[in-house]
Design a protein around this motif. Structure first.
Motif, mmCIF file in Angstrom:
data_model
loop_
_atom_site.group_PDB
_atom_site.id
_atom_site.type_symbol
_atom_site.label_atom_id
_atom_site.label_comp_id
_atom_site.label_asym_id
_atom_site.label_seq_id
_atom_site.Cartn_x
_atom_site.Cartn_y
_atom_site.Cartn_z
ATOM 1 N N LEU A 178 -29.170 -17.006 -22.502
ATOM 2 C CA LEU A 178 -30.065 -17.673 -21.915
ATOM 3 C C LEU A 178 -30.789 -17.072 -21.136
ATOM 4 C CD1 LEU A 178 -30.763 -21.278 -22.651
ATOM 5 C CD2 LEU A 178 -32.142 -19.789 -23.668
ATOM 6 N N ALA A 179 -29.613 -16.146 -20.040
ATOM 7 C CA ALA A 179 -29.516 -15.680 -19.260
ATOM 8 C C ALA A 179 -30.909 -13.777 -19.612
ATOM 9 C CB ALA A 179 -28.780 -15.108 -18.038
ATOM 10 N N LYS A 180 -30.642 -13.828 -20.314
ATOM 11 C CA LYS A 180 -30.678 -12.279 -21.068
ATOM 12 C C LYS A 180 -31.850 -12.493 -21.554
ATOM 13 C CE LYS A 180 -26.116 -10.378 -22.408
ATOM 14 N NZ LYS A 180 -25.612 -9.498 -23.313
ATOM 15 N N THR A 181 -32.377 -13.364 -21.330
ATOM 16 C CA THR A 181 -33.959 -14.538 -22.217
ATOM 17 C C THR A 181 -35.207 -13.869 -21.314
ATOM 18 O OG1 THR A 181 -34.191 -16.309 -22.269
ATOM 19 C CG2 THR A 181 -33.037 -14.820 -24.140
ATOM 20 N N GLY A 182 -36.483 -13.725 -21.158
ATOM 21 C CA GLY A 182 -37.750 -13.782 -20.634
ATOM 22 C C GLY A 182 -37.714 -14.782 -19.500
ATOM 23 N N LEU A 183 -37.028 -15.846 -20.217
ATOM 24 C CA LEU A 183 -36.834 -17.539 -19.090
ATOM 25 C C LEU A 183 -36.092 -17.431 -18.146
ATOM 26 C CD1 LEU A 183 -37.682 -20.247 -20.120
ATOM 27 C CD2 LEU A 183 -35.755 -20.701 -21.140
ATOM 28 N N ALA A 184 -35.286 -16.710 -17.850
ATOM 29 C CA ALA A 184 -35.008 -15.828 -16.904
ATOM 30 C C ALA A 184 -35.933 -15.630 -15.504
ATOM 31 C CB ALA A 184 -33.428 -14.850 -16.628
ATOM 32 N N ASP A 185 -36.610 -15.252 -16.095
ATOM 33 C CA ASP A 185 -38.177 -14.966 -14.518
ATOM 34 C C ASP A 185 -39.113 -16.302 -14.457
ATOM 35 O OD1 ASP A 185 -37.751 -12.188 -15.469
ATOM 36 O OD2 ASP A 185 -40.087 -11.933 -16.917
ATOM 37 N N TYR A 186 -38.283 -17.209 -14.534
ATOM 38 C CA TYR A 186 -39.178 -18.857 -14.694
ATOM 39 C C TYR A 186 -38.222 -19.957 -13.977
ATOM 40 C CZ TYR A 186 -42.572 -15.840 -16.610
ATOM 41 O OH TYR A 186 -43.621 -14.877 -16.744
ATOM 42 N N VAL A 187 -37.135 -19.670 -14.684
ATOM 43 C CA VAL A 187 -36.230 -21.633 -14.980
ATOM 44 C C VAL A 187 -35.098 -20.144 -13.362
ATOM 45 C CG1 VAL A 187 -34.791 -22.827 -15.303
ATOM 46 C CG2 VAL A 187 -36.660 -21.735 -17.011
ATOM 47 N N PRO A 188 -34.491 -21.231 -12.810
ATOM 48 C CA PRO A 188 -33.391 -20.372 -12.395
ATOM 49 C C PRO A 188 -31.457 -20.216 -12.814
ATOM 50 C CG PRO A 188 -34.085 -23.283 -10.969
ATOM 51 C CD PRO A 188 -35.002 -22.487 -12.562
ATOM 52 N N LEU A 189 -31.581 -19.206 -12.466
ATOM 53 C CA LEU A 189 -29.892 -19.161 -13.167
ATOM 54 C C LEU A 189 -29.257 -19.741 -13.191
ATOM 55 C CD1 LEU A 189 -29.214 -16.363 -14.680
ATOM 56 C CD2 LEU A 189 -27.550 -15.651 -12.464
ATOM 57 N N LEU A 190 -29.549 -21.078 -12.438
ATOM 58 C CA LEU A 190 -27.608 -21.572 -12.596
ATOM 59 C C LEU A 190 -28.027 -22.938 -13.051
ATOM 60 C CD1 LEU A 190 -26.039 -23.600 -11.442
ATOM 61 C CD2 LEU A 190 -27.609 -24.862 -9.661
ATOM 62 N N VAL A 191 -29.525 -23.013 -13.798
ATOM 63 C CA VAL A 191 -29.856 -23.971 -14.983
ATOM 64 C C VAL A 191 -29.481 -22.834 -16.229
ATOM 65 C CG1 VAL A 191 -31.905 -25.604 -15.592
ATOM 66 C CG2 VAL A 191 -31.461 -25.038 -13.468
ATOM 67 N N LEU A 192 -29.621 -22.243 -16.084
ATOM 68 C CA LEU A 192 -29.821 -21.310 -17.335
ATOM 69 C C LEU A 192 -28.382 -21.410 -17.992
ATOM 70 C CD1 LEU A 192 -32.465 -18.462 -17.608
ATOM 71 C CD2 LEU A 192 -32.586 -20.850 -19.016
ATOM 72 N N LYS A 193 -27.636 -21.174 -17.091
ATOM 73 C CA LYS A 193 -26.142 -21.436 -17.276
ATOM 74 C C LYS A 193 -25.574 -22.443 -17.963
ATOM 75 C CE LYS A 193 -24.680 -16.928 -14.119
ATOM 76 N NZ LYS A 193 -23.666 -16.310 -13.448
ATOM 77 N N ALA A 194 -26.184 -23.475 -17.105
ATOM 78 C CA ALA A 194 -25.266 -24.585 -17.537
ATOM 79 C C ALA A 194 -26.238 -25.098 -18.906
ATOM 80 C CB ALA A 194 -25.988 -25.258 -16.083
ATOM 81 N N TYR A 215 -21.329 -32.504 -12.142
ATOM 82 C CA TYR A 215 -20.641 -31.597 -13.538
ATOM 83 C C TYR A 215 -21.772 -30.910 -14.550
ATOM 84 C CZ TYR A 215 -16.038 -30.578 -14.888
ATOM 85 O OH TYR A 215 -15.346 -29.731 -15.828
ATOM 86 N N LEU A 216 -22.206 -31.305 -15.044
ATOM 87 C CA LEU A 216 -23.384 -30.619 -15.765
ATOM 88 C C LEU A 216 -24.252 -29.285 -16.205
ATOM 89 C CD1 LEU A 216 -25.118 -33.383 -18.718
ATOM 90 C CD2 LEU A 216 -22.644 -31.698 -18.391
ATOM 91 N N LEU A 217 -24.620 -29.690 -14.269
ATOM 92 C CA LEU A 217 -25.609 -28.961 -13.600
ATOM 93 C C LEU A 217 -25.087 -27.425 -12.908
ATOM 94 C CD1 LEU A 217 -28.095 -27.495 -12.613
ATOM 95 C CD2 LEU A 217 -28.313 -28.520 -11.022
ATOM 96 N N ASP A 218 -23.362 -27.940 -12.383
ATOM 97 C CA ASP A 218 -22.941 -26.595 -12.089
ATOM 98 C C ASP A 218 -21.546 -27.891 -11.236
ATOM 99 O OD1 ASP A 218 -22.181 -25.164 -10.305
ATOM 100 O OD2 ASP A 218 -23.302 -25.100 -8.157
ATOM 101 N N GLY A 219 -20.745 -27.478 -12.666
ATOM 102 C CA GLY A 219 -19.312 -27.729 -12.444
ATOM 103 C C GLY A 219 -18.204 -26.863 -12.117
ATOM 104 N N HIS A 220 -18.719 -26.041 -11.743
ATOM 105 C CA HIS A 220 -17.855 -24.759 -10.373
ATOM 106 C C HIS A 220 -17.425 -25.354 -9.333
ATOM 107 C CE1 HIS A 220 -15.671 -21.075 -9.152
ATOM 108 N NE2 HIS A 220 -17.157 -20.957 -8.007
ATOM 109 N N SER A 221 -18.858 -25.616 -8.906
ATOM 110 C CA SER A 221 -18.659 -26.417 -7.231
ATOM 111 C C SER A 221 -18.254 -27.687 -7.855
ATOM 112 C CB SER A 221 -20.165 -26.321 -6.633
ATOM 113 O OG SER A 221 -21.193 -25.042 -7.229
ATOM 114 N N VAL A 222 -18.344 -28.055 -8.160
ATOM 115 C CA VAL A 222 -17.235 -29.388 -8.367
ATOM 116 C C VAL A 222 -16.182 -29.205 -8.397
ATOM 117 C CG1 VAL A 222 -17.168 -31.828 -9.691
ATOM 118 C CG2 VAL A 222 -19.483 -31.045 -9.322
#
Length: 380
Positions: free
Chosen positions: A33-49, A256-263
């Motif tokens: 998803l991070a490679k698609t055009g959605l990355a222009d509108y949705v935060p990268l953190l959400v797309l990675k999650a 945890y689902l949104l940003d498990g790395h920070s947790v």
């Protein structure tokens, strides 16, 4: 007794979220998803999650599975020690085997027919050995030794973990039937051993880190413990306990689902998964008491239906994902519009699961239960 004796809308919604995340993950592995055009509108953190939460969603499935099986056992027999092993295992067989047998027959047929997506690519792998590993609950171990199987086979690894637990579950309950407090302690020890189970596989292959028995069994045990607590200490939906558990569980699962790395950076790599399973357990306890269920019922039923059909969708969704990936490649791999492929995949996975549930799994389950006289054998 807990508030819900039938289907719980909150738990169905939670399962629905989990299976949707699994389907998105398996497509996003191939169309990030991070490679698609959605990355222009949705935060990268959400797309990675969204792209990488499939493994976390499976862990959520494990906790829910442990909770529901234990809850049903306690409702049917009054205690874990009073469980009857034969009806318990027979019901699991009726629920799981019809779909699994048909799936394995199709996968075997497609491999023998030479279809590309169903061919094994590692010399150590064979059709007979793969089928054997599914039936004898070690496909995850088989993949660790020989490499990943084709996508439609690979999803079956989680069944190996679940069925190992539920093969041992009635045996442990019957052996410790005279000591119910010891039985609870055993499951609690297993549930809270999750950091140790994660530590044990720290240097293992990537496949085993994703599919090992230890973390999965600990997650299921957390669900067992949550169900035991729900029956031992019931509380109402409006109680402060239910509200606290619902809010804290939702926040914990969401974080945890949104940003498990920070947790993980705060709690430590090995303790963060325990925080997640505890949050799942708290949310299940709140839903079981009725917290938030009225609000869930006001939402569209579609996400809850995903949860009700999660097994059927899980087994079959790769039949939708892989053709979509081939279609994406055949149409020129337009990455700007790549995110649009996720909508027909989700729709197709839903309706394929619905067809399998309506015409295979539910009718077969009912007929097998009649043949085995399970409905008549159910105690009051």
């Amino acid at each position: 007794m807990p508030a819900f004796a039938g289907r719980n809308p909150g738990i169905d919604l939670l399962r629905g979220v989990a299976i949707i995340l699994v389907v998105i993950h398996h497509l996003a592995l191939r169309i990030p998803l991070a490679k698609t055009g959605l990355a222009d509108y949705v935060p990268l953190l959400v797309l990675k999650a969204l792209s990488w939460d499939g493994g976390k969603a499976v862990k959520l499935f494990f906790v829910i599975s442990g909770f529901l099986i234990t809850d049903h056992t306690l409702r049917r027999w009054g205690s874990l020690g009073g469980m009857q092993a034969r009806p318990f295992m027979a019901r699991r067989f009726c629920r799981l085997m019809p779909c699994l047998l048909v799936l394995l027959a199709l996968l075997s047929l497609f491999k023998l027919a030479g279809l590309p997506d169903f061919q094994f690519h590692h010399p150590e792998q064979s059709l007979s050995r793969a089928v054997f590993s599914v039936f004898f609950m070690h496909l995850n171990l088989y993949e660790t030794v020989t490499g990943y199987l084709p996508p439609n086979w690979d999803v079956l690894w989680s069944l190996s973990v679940e069925e190992v637990f539920y093969t041992a579950f009635p045996l442990v309950c019957l052996v410790l039937a005279r000591w119910p407090s010891v039985l609870g302690i055993v499951f609690a020890c297993l549930a809270f051993a999750l950091p140790y189970a994660e530590w044990l596989i720290r240097d293992a292959k990537d496949i085993w880190q994703d599919e090992a028995y230890g973390p999965g069994l600990c997650s299921i045990a957390m669900g067992v413990c949550a169900a035991l607590v729900a029956h031992k200490f019931p509380f109402s939906a409006r109680s402060r306990t239910a509200q606290c558990m619902g809010v804290l569980g939702s926040i914990g699962v969401g974080l945890y689902l949104l940003d498990g790395h920070s947790v993980s950076s705060v709690l430590g790599y090995y303790c963060a998964p325990l925080f997640y399973t505890l949050s799942c357990a708290a949310l299940l306890l709140a839903f079981q008491a009725g917290w938030g269920c009225a609000a869930v019922m006001r939402l569209p039923a579609w996400p809850r239906r995903w949860g009700q059909m999660s097994y059927e969708i899980y087994l079959t969704h790769m039949f939708i994902v892989m053709p979509a990936v081939h279609g994406f490649k055949a149409t020129g791999q337009n990455w700007q519009l790549g995110w649009l492929w996720f909508f027909p995949v989700l729709l197709g996975a839903y309706y394929l699961g619905l067809a399998v549930e309506r015409f295979l799994s539910r009718p077969a389950d009912r007929e097998l239960q009649k043949v085995l006289r399970l409905r008549q054998a159910a105690p009051a």
